[in-house]
Design a protein around this motif. Structure first.
Motif, mmCIF file in Angstrom:
data_model
loop_
_atom_site.group_PDB
_atom_site.id
_atom_site.type_symbol
_atom_site.label_atom_id
_atom_site.label_comp_id
_atom_site.label_asym_id
_atom_site.label_seq_id
_atom_site.Cartn_x
_atom_site.Cartn_y
_atom_site.Cartn_z
ATOM 1 N N LEU A 157 0.929 -1.229 0.186
ATOM 2 C CA LEU A 157 -0.168 0.077 -0.057
ATOM 3 C C LEU A 157 0.935 1.351 0.069
ATOM 4 N N VAL A 221 -1.319 -5.870 6.891
ATOM 5 C CA VAL A 221 -2.362 -4.981 6.012
ATOM 6 C C VAL A 221 -1.635 -4.365 5.124
ATOM 7 N N TYR A 222 -0.731 -3.470 5.639
ATOM 8 C CA TYR A 222 0.139 -2.685 4.735
ATOM 9 C C TYR A 222 1.082 -3.226 3.637
ATOM 10 N N THR A 223 1.744 -4.421 4.145
ATOM 11 C CA THR A 223 2.761 -5.143 3.252
ATOM 12 C C THR A 223 1.923 -6.151 2.392
ATOM 13 N N GLU A 224 0.692 -6.434 2.617
ATOM 14 C CA GLU A 224 -0.399 -7.216 1.789
ATOM 15 C C GLU A 224 0.388 -8.621 2.195
ATOM 16 N N TRP A 225 0.790 -8.947 3.216
ATOM 17 C CA TRP A 225 1.924 -10.222 3.484
ATOM 18 C C TRP A 225 1.509 -11.588 3.045
ATOM 19 N N ARG A 227 -1.336 -12.045 0.806
ATOM 20 C CA ARG A 227 -1.881 -11.939 -0.535
ATOM 21 C C ARG A 227 -0.697 -12.188 -1.511
ATOM 22 N N ASN A 228 0.564 -11.352 -1.209
ATOM 23 C CA ASN A 228 1.723 -11.465 -1.933
ATOM 24 C C ASN A 228 2.220 -12.960 -2.081
ATOM 25 N N THR A 234 -6.019 -11.920 5.102
ATOM 26 C CA THR A 234 -5.032 -10.801 5.671
ATOM 27 C C THR A 234 -4.222 -11.352 6.671
#
Length: 295
Positions: A157, A221-225, A227-228, A234
């Motif tokens: 993000l 959330v910020y790093t989309e840990w 999902r990546n 989440t």
């Protein structure tokens, strides 16, 4: 109750129950709740009903001495209760293991399914597992507190966003049978805090630990840990990777009030935008010299 004798319940805690419909989250009035000790589920201690807001009166219940939760002890610091919830036109719900601590008010959410819904007649009871400071859970696998964000193909993000909802995978990362829960962010933090810290602790201690929980969550959330890594959630409920989350967990006013006040805050380092992945351990069963400790 095998872990705790009822004659040790010399203090009192409080419990309020909020009953809503799972379909539209509307309050359910006139629901009846029977309360019993988890160790003696057939002996009803209290029977209460919900008002027009779907809430019961505050019920006083026996609890262990507050001292049990203030420092490591061989005594279980909370009492456990079963709840049987009935309401016309809804399927009955059973909750096992609602945890009551001395001097604090617990809030027990209950979500009921309408009778006409095409689901099995009998639902499995909601079982609230042991608190992480009392039960045995896998220790956290160490990670770097600041994640690299410049790798090719990595999605991150552009700024820290406080999400309205997060998706919680209720199991280890690789468990494809585990259920995903869509949970409001603040409700998730309240649930995790109720699972991992004792609501009897001083406000400053509660606030510091809640801030750590929020920073960790916002890093995910910020790093989309996940999902990546190709996952559709989440965060997990496994203590080996993330924080403990228990669907249906009792929360507490002392914790809920703080979360409502500081939910947009988090910890970060100078010149680093992302929230810190604040890792901690209990400091008793698990040693973590470079992390925060709870006890």
């Amino acid at each position: 109750m095998p872990e705790i004798q009822t004659n040790n319940l010399v203090d009192r805690g409080q419990l309020k129950i909020q009953v809503t419909s799972r379909q539209r989250a509307v309050p359910i009035p006139n629901a009846t709740i029977e309360i019993s000790y988890t160790g003696d589920p057939d002996s009803v201690l209290e029977t209460v009903s919900t008002d027009e807001n779907g809430q019961t009166p505050v019920v006083d219940l026996p609890a262990p001495p507050v001292e049990y939760s203030m420092s490591p002890s061989e005594n279980q610091p909370y009492s456990e209760y079963n709840l049987k919830i009935h309401s016309d036109e809804y399927k009955p719900v059973t909750i096992s293991g609602a945890q009551i601590l001395s001097g604090v008010e617990g809030l027990q959410p209950v979500s009921m399914i309408p009778e006409e819904t095409h689901t099995p007649t009998e639902e499995h009871p909601i079982v609230i597992g042991p608190h992480t400071l009392w039960g045995n859970y896998p220790p956290k696998i160490a990670e770097s507190e600041i994640k690299p964000v410049n790798e090719s193909g990595e999605i991150v993000l552009s700024r820290v966003v406080i999400p309205e909802y997060i998706i919680v995978h209720d199991g280890p990362v690789g468990d494809k049978t585990a259920q995903n829960y869509y949970v409001r962010y603040k409700n998730y933090i309240k649930n995790v805090a109720a699972c991992e810290i004792y609501s009897t602790w001083p406000r400053a201690t509660l606030e510091a630990n809640i801030l750590a929980i929020m920073s960790f969550t916002l890093n995910r959330v910020y790093t989309e840990w996940y999902r990546n890594k190709g996952h559709d959630f989440t965060i997990t409920s496994s203590t080996a990777y993330d924080h403990k989350f228990i669907p249906g967990k009792t929360t507490y006013n002392s914790i809920n009030t703080i979360v409502d006040e500081i939910f947009a805050d988090y910890l970060s380092r100078p010149n680093v935008r992302q929230p810190i992945l604040t890792q901690y351990c209990d400091g008793k069963k698990v040693s973590c010299p470079e992390w925060m400790t709870l006890l």
